[in-house]
Write an enzyme that holds these catalytic residues in place. Structure first.
Site, PDB file in Angstrom:
ATOM      1  N   CYS A 258       0.837  -1.209   0.000  1.00  0.00           N
ATOM      2  CA  CYS A 258       0.000   0.000   0.000  1.00  0.00           C
ATOM      3  C   CYS A 258       0.873   1.261   0.000  1.00  0.00           C
ATOM      4  O   CYS A 258       1.542   1.566   0.993  1.00  0.00           O
ATOM      5  CB  CYS A 258      -0.919  -0.029   1.224  1.00  0.00           C
ATOM      6  SG  CYS A 258      -1.842   1.490   1.508  1.00  0.00           S
TER       7      CYS A 258
ATOM      8  N   CYS B 138       0.097   3.866   2.667  1.00  0.00           N
ATOM      9  CA  CYS B 138       0.550   3.359   3.973  1.00  0.00           C
ATOM     10  C   CYS B 138       2.023   3.697   4.189  1.00  0.00           C
ATOM     11  O   CYS B 138       2.429   4.108   5.284  1.00  0.00           O
ATOM     12  CB  CYS B 138       0.354   1.848   4.061  1.00  0.00           C
ATOM     13  SG  CYS B 138      -1.363   1.299   3.931  1.00  0.00           S
TER      14      CYS B 138
END
Length: 237
Positions: A165, A168
């Site tokens: 991600c 993230c």
């Protein structure tokens, strides 16, 4: 002049209807978990394609799915042998990678691509069956272990993330700064969503990154997606 205006009007109408048709087709190909499950049963000539990492696949996948990692660099090569006349049922964890994979497959000439809206997160949330591999080696947190992380006398900020991600990864250094600056009052815990799928389902985590702030063991604030440092700080003060 009238002919020019008429031509422009007709072109505009065609563009509107053309866009509407494309949007309708895309909507028909983005299926809810139950619609995806029903299609798996009703469509005979199909390939179920899991485009997550092998580790994610081993942690739980849809029965009979094949695993070709979208981010591995050999996706084009590995999918080139798939019959373009088959229906491709594609999914990932939350929908981002499967959407990119579906777009590529359509551009490569695959005629019928159906995507699981919300990916495995929505599939699990709908309590649909999951096939497991290497369950005994499964990592992550149970609900009981998660509850034990919440301390009554301090604030706890939970960061649900995944290695693949990008938002993230962008959020991680921000959280590290906040942790250092507020070490006496705040505890930040990162939980890999791929390793704790059951916990994510129980908590209703359906996208990443996902932040949850707990005060005295009760959730005080939550946010899905990338967020700036000052907004997070405003919640912990």
């Amino acid at each position: 002049m009238k002919n020019i205006l008429s031509a422009l009007f007709i072109s505009g109408v065609l563009m509107v209807f053309g866009c509407s048709k494309t949007q309708t087709q895309n909507a028909k190909n983005l299926l809810s978990p139950q619609e995806f499950s029903d299609s798996l049963s009703s469509i005979q000539d199909k390939i179920i394609l899991d485009v997550r990492t092998p580790a994610e696949y081993s942690g739980g996948h849809i029965q009979d799915a094949i695993n070709i990692d979208w981010n591995n660099g050999d996706f084009e090569q590995k999918t080139s042998s798939i019959d373009k006349n088959k229906t491709i049922m594609v999914y990932c964890l939350s929908g981002g990678r499967s959407s990119a994979a579906a777009s590529y497959l359509r551009s490569a000439g695959y005629r019928d691509i159906k995507e699981l809206d919300g990916g495995m997160m929505s599939w699990r949330a709908a309590n649909l069956p999951v096939s497991m591999q290497q369950a005994s080696q499964k990592k992550g947190y149970s609900k009981e272990q998660f509850n034990s992380l919440l301390q009554a006398n301090s604030m706890v900020l939970i960061d649900f993330y995944a290695d693949w991600c990008k938002p993230c990864k962008q959020l991680q250094p921000i959280l590290e700064e906040i942790a250092l600056e507020n070490a006496s009052t705040l505890k930040i815990i990162r939980i890999n969503a791929d390793e704790s799928p059951d916990l994510c389902r129980e908590l209703g985590i359906d996208g990443l990154p996902y932040l949850q702030l707990y005060k005295q063991k009760s959730i005080a604030w939550s946010h899905m997606g990338f967020i700036d440092k000052q907004t997070i700080i405003s919640q912990i003060k």
